[in-house]
Design an enzyme around this catalytic site. Structure first.
Site, PDB file in Angstrom:
ATOM      1  N   GLU A  62       6.586   0.625  -8.678  1.00 39.64           N
ATOM      2  CA  GLU A  62       5.483   1.621  -8.453  1.00 39.64           C
ATOM      3  C   GLU A  62       5.481   2.831  -9.254  1.00 39.64           C
ATOM      4  O   GLU A  62       6.634   3.451  -9.290  1.00 39.64           O
ATOM      5  CB  GLU A  62       5.735   1.920  -6.874  1.00 39.64           C
ATOM      6  N   THR A  84      -1.965  -0.582  -4.753  1.00 40.32           N
ATOM      7  CA  THR A  84      -1.489  -0.374  -3.483  1.00 40.32           C
ATOM      8  C   THR A  84      -2.006   0.802  -2.626  1.00 40.32           C
ATOM      9  O   THR A  84      -3.047   1.442  -3.160  1.00 40.32           O
ATOM     10  CB  THR A  84       0.201  -0.053  -3.458  1.00 40.32           C
ATOM     11  N   PHE A 123      -3.259  -2.696   3.069  1.00 39.62           N
ATOM     12  CA  PHE A 123      -2.251  -2.489   4.081  1.00 39.62           C
ATOM     13  C   PHE A 123      -2.590  -2.863   5.460  1.00 39.62           C
ATOM     14  O   PHE A 123      -3.140  -1.836   6.256  1.00 39.62           O
ATOM     15  CB  PHE A 123      -1.685  -1.208   3.943  1.00 39.62           C
ATOM     16  N   ASP A 160       8.954  -8.128   0.681  1.00 38.26           N
ATOM     17  CA  ASP A 160       8.676  -6.821   0.526  1.00 38.26           C
ATOM     18  C   ASP A 160       9.768  -5.881   0.708  1.00 38.26           C
ATOM     19  O   ASP A 160      10.059  -5.318   1.927  1.00 38.26           O
ATOM     20  CB  ASP A 160       7.575  -6.342   1.586  1.00 38.26           C
ATOM     21  N   LYS A 196       2.444  -0.953  -9.955  1.00 42.19           N
ATOM     22  CA  LYS A 196       1.882  -0.427  -8.520  1.00 42.19           C
ATOM     23  C   LYS A 196       1.185   0.821  -8.884  1.00 42.19           C
ATOM     24  O   LYS A 196       1.922   1.626  -9.121  1.00 42.19           O
ATOM     25  CB  LYS A 196       2.588  -0.628  -7.387  1.00 42.19           C
TER      26      LYS A 196
END
Length: 320
Positions: A95, A155, A177, A16, A131
């Protein structure tokens, strides 16, 4: 074996970060990026050439300053992705601008633009995950994109209703998350820490994992946003885990047994009722979950803010 190697034996480990050097060090299968990570990486001297290449590309392809800025950002995100794909054997997640979180058509068009830019640079769409925010609109965008063979990573996901909505549209991947859920509960309940098995973020992912495996959804689960290695170890066996470099280092240095905690066979025995969601039910159930509502809104604001900071940084530093 280190704890990291043991986790890799039962879970796909994803890095990440936008920092290419750290990806080389930890040898993950996949990698994820977001505006915050790209903003941090773009300010490092070793990646200056990537920024300059994106600026030059946008100046050649777009006429107005506004068009150049948009194209430059798209090219920058894709260029970081291409560099990462030279290192990882699997996929990279790129993203869509969080400012499109409630815009179905805008999200679809942005995803198509990313795929076109990747394909221009010789990268197959099979190696890309787009994303999208786990809003209702994000899920509907994923529905269309998956039909086009553009794979989606959902996400900013904090709740079971979001997870179900994403699975129903056959999104390739979701990213719950973990750490941000923990943050909310620590603040809300005035608690300094939880035992790993009672960590609210861990519990949320386990609930989603059991639901998916019980009802045969193909959408994969990638735990994300970890605050400590205990959370990661408690989710050993999850389809994927995306982990920041500092925690990858900690796991690489740590020894001791890691026990598989998530198992599809056990999940299929769980006593769970199937939930049927339409748009109205989704919105109401999400609204009933204060944590998920607040963290989703906060996450969209933060990613949008960092995208604007990145734009401003490049305009100011490189005189775009």
């Amino acid at each position: 074996m280190s704890k990291l190697d043991q986790i890799k034996s039962m879970t796909t480990v994803v890095s990440d970060t936008g920092d290419i050097d750290s990806i080389k060090k930890y040898k993950p299968t996949d990698a994820t990026t977001n505006p915050s990570l790209i903003f941090a990486a773009a300010q490092k001297p070793q990646y200056k050439h990537i920024v300059e290449d994106a600026i030059n590309y946008s100046k050649k392809k777009a006429s107005t300053k506004e068009e150049q800025l948009v194209l430059m950002m798209d090219k920058l995100f894709v260029s970081f992705g291409v560099e990462i794909l030279k290192i990882v054997p699997g996929r990279v997640s790129t993203e869509v601008d969080a400012r499109l979180s409630f815009d179905i058509e805008g999200s679809i068009e942005k995803a198509r633009t990313f795929i076109k830019l990747y394909e221009e640079m010789g990268i197959s769409r099979e190696r890309i995950l787009i994303k999208l925010s786990s809003t209702w609109e994000g899920a509907q965008a994923a529905l269309q994109l998956e039909k086009e063979g553009i794979h989606c990573n959902m996400t900013l996901l904090f709740s079971l209703p979001q997870a179900i909505a994403c699975a129903e549209v056959k999104a390739t991947l979701i990213s719950p998350f973990v750490g941000r859920i923990l943050d909310w509960y620590k603040k809300s309940e005035g608690v300094d820490k939880y035992a790993p098995e009672k960590d609210p973020g861990v519990i949320s992912v386990k609930q989603i994992y059991d639901y998916y495996k019980k009802f045969g959804y193909k959408t994969q689960i990638m735990g994300a946003s970890f605050r400590n290695t205990d959370e990661i170890i408690e989710l050993a066996g999850c389809d994927l885990l995306t982990i920041a470099p500092a925690l990858l280092e900690e796991l690489m240095q740590a020894e001791g047994p890691v026990v598989r905690k998530l198992d599809p066979k056990l999940a299929q025995q769980a006593k769970i009722e199937k939930i049927h969601l339409d748009e109205k039910t989704f919105r109401f159930q999400l609204n009933e979950n204060a944590m998920a509502t607040e963290k989703l809104s906060e996450g969209i604001r933060k990613f949008a803010e960092d995208a604007k900071k990145l734009e401003q940084y490049i305009v100011t530093t490189f005189q775009l």
